[in-house]
Design a protein around this motif. Structure first.
Motif, PDB file in Angstrom:
ATOM      1  N   ASP A 193      39.901  46.216  43.288  1.00 47.29           N
ATOM      2  CA  ASP A 193      40.898  45.157  43.120  1.00 47.29           C
ATOM      3  C   ASP A 193      41.109  44.794  41.650  1.00 47.29           C
ATOM      4  OD1 ASP A 193      38.365  44.150  42.861  1.00 47.29           O
ATOM      5  OD2 ASP A 193      38.774  42.257  43.895  1.00 47.29           O
ATOM      6  N   ALA A 194      40.554  45.593  40.733  1.00 46.02           N
ATOM      7  CA  ALA A 194      40.683  45.276  39.306  1.00 46.02           C
ATOM      8  C   ALA A 194      41.502  46.351  38.597  1.00 46.02           C
ATOM      9  CB  ALA A 194      39.307  45.178  38.666  1.00 46.02           C
ATOM     10  N   GLN A 220      42.156  43.074  34.509  1.00 50.27           N
ATOM     11  CA  GLN A 220      42.859  42.033  35.261  1.00 50.27           C
ATOM     12  C   GLN A 220      42.304  42.008  36.663  1.00 50.27           C
ATOM     13  OE1 GLN A 220      47.017  42.982  34.918  1.00 50.27           O
ATOM     14  NE2 GLN A 220      47.373  41.325  33.477  1.00 50.27           N
ATOM     15  N   ILE A 221      41.993  40.817  37.117  1.00 52.43           N
ATOM     16  CA  ILE A 221      41.469  40.683  38.479  1.00 52.43           C
ATOM     17  C   ILE A 221      41.837  39.288  38.986  1.00 52.43           C
ATOM     18  CG2 ILE A 221      39.174  39.908  37.705  1.00 52.43           C
ATOM     19  CD1 ILE A 221      38.022  41.639  39.983  1.00 52.43           C
ATOM     20  N   ASP A 222      42.354  39.207  40.206  1.00 50.16           N
ATOM     21  CA  ASP A 222      42.774  37.929  40.804  1.00 50.16           C
ATOM     22  C   ASP A 222      43.702  37.146  39.881  1.00 50.16           C
ATOM     23  OD1 ASP A 222      41.186  38.474  42.991  1.00 50.16           O
ATOM     24  OD2 ASP A 222      39.425  37.473  42.141  1.00 50.16           O
ATOM     25  N   GLY A 223      44.595  37.835  39.221  1.00 50.92           N
ATOM     26  CA  GLY A 223      45.562  37.162  38.357  1.00 50.92           C
ATOM     27  C   GLY A 223      45.002  36.710  37.019  1.00 50.92           C
ATOM     28  N   GLN A 224      43.736  36.977  36.762  1.00 52.19           N
ATOM     29  CA  GLN A 224      43.103  36.598  35.491  1.00 52.19           C
ATOM     30  C   GLN A 224      42.853  37.850  34.647  1.00 52.19           C
ATOM     31  OE1 GLN A 224      41.929  33.250  34.699  1.00 52.19           O
ATOM     32  NE2 GLN A 224      43.272  32.756  36.420  1.00 52.19           N
ATOM     33  N   ARG A 248      36.053  48.179  40.088  1.00 55.57           N
ATOM     34  CA  ARG A 248      36.321  47.525  41.372  1.00 55.57           C
ATOM     35  C   ARG A 248      37.718  47.920  41.819  1.00 55.57           C
ATOM     36  NH1 ARG A 248      34.590  41.229  41.418  1.00 55.57           N
ATOM     37  NH2 ARG A 248      36.322  41.254  42.892  1.00 55.57           N
TER      38      ARG A 248
END
Lengths: 148, 168
Positions: free
Chosen positions: B89-90, B109-113, B87
């Motif tokens: 954004d990942a 890592q994705i969306d801070g996770q 992705r």
């Protein structure tokens, strides 16, 4: 999914690598302040002996063949990193020298021990190169696993 | 004439007796697989975190500043597609492939996770694996059968190793 206790309680442990058959686990632990590779039997948590890997720390990026016969790992020699392989069955030790100013950073040995992938730094870039080991070590038997 | 014959004979005997020694000296070195390495060089600006499993090589390659998981079929020397895995954004952190190339364990890592995932290539299906007790995964390794994974997890300021048996 089932969580398996590996008998690893209080130590700081890093860089896990499973043998191809899932029975052994190589990790890097701090021993006397030095990062040292250690081999464990997952079933009972016992530490398995490594004949040649008590020196040349720090160790990093361990990688095991199918049965855990071969353990490849990056060690330190002077100011250079050096990839090595210990053959646990025959007690042999192999130093894998890279030509030019190439330093190994991470590595991965194939379960059948016929090939090795090395991540290295070269001219400021990270790259992965493949090496044929068949002239150097005999293959590890991969029972029922063909890769197809 | 006789002297020359004897000299050549001795040299031949010496050569034959040393041949096994010389051939064993030529053993002991690994050889770069140049045709494969050329393919690896051409496919991305940089690569890291190799995971090798007989026929398959998984790496994290950098493309225009974005990192992606790549899978190479070493038999055909081609990169294979991984629908639904990467992705934009990942950020992939660690990757490991099993021997048949149909399972890929991934930390990203994705969306801070930071999450641990298992990708089933033949299904194009990405499954999240919960870390219990909670922790931040850092490095993952899958066995060649694709039945066990081990993951380095940060918990309470220490590194632990969790071993997880996977369903077939």
């Amino acid at each position: 999914m089932q969580r398996v206790p590996v008998g690893l309680l209080s130590m700081n442990q890093q860089d896990p690598s499973l043998s191809g058959n899932g029975k052994n686990l190589a990790i890097v632990v701090k021993q006397n302040g030095r990062s040292t590779v250690q081999l464990k039997d997952i079933q009972n948590g016992s530490i398995l002996p490594l004949r040649h890997l008590s020196r040349n720390q720090p160790h990093s990026s361990p990688s095991l063949s199918w049965s855990g016969r071969y353990l490849a790992v990056i060690t330190q020699r002077g100011n250079r990193r050096l990839a090595v392989i210990e053959d646990r069955l025959k007690g042999k030790f192999y130093r894998l020298r890279l030509t030019g100013q190439r330093d190994p950073i991470r590595l991965s040995i194939a379960p059948d021990a016929r090939q090795l992938a090395i991540q290295m730094a070269y001219k400021g870039k990270l790259r992965v190169e493949m090496f044929d080991l068949t002239n150097m070590i005999e293959p590890d038997l991969t029972l029922g696993i063909s890769g197809s | 004439m006789m002297f020359l014959f004897i000299k050549n004979f001795i040299i031949s005997i010496l050569f034959l007796s040393l041949a096994p020694v010389l051939s064993s000296c030529s053993r002991g070195s690994m050889r770069p697989i140049n045709n494969l390495n050329n393919v690896l060089l051409e496919t991305s600006l940089s690569k890291r975190d190799p995971s090798l499993s007989i026929r398959w090589l998984a790496t994290i390659g950098s493309f225009n500043g974005k990192d992606k998981v790549e899978l190479f079929d070493l038999r055909t020397r081609r990169k294979v597609s991984l629908p639904g895995l990467n992705r934009t954004d990942a950020q992939p952190i660690s990757v490991s492939v099993n021997a048949t190339g149909d399972k890929i364990a991934l930390i990203r890592q994705i969306d801070g996770q930071t999450e641990l995932l298992l990708y089933r290539r033949n299904l194009g299906f990405l499954e999240r694996i919960e870390i219990v007790p909670k922790g931040v995964p850092m490095k993952v390794t899958l066995d060649a059968r694709g039945l066990t994974l081990a993951v380095q997890v940060s918990r309470d300021g220490k590194w632990d190793i969790d071993v997880i048996r996977l369903p077939n």
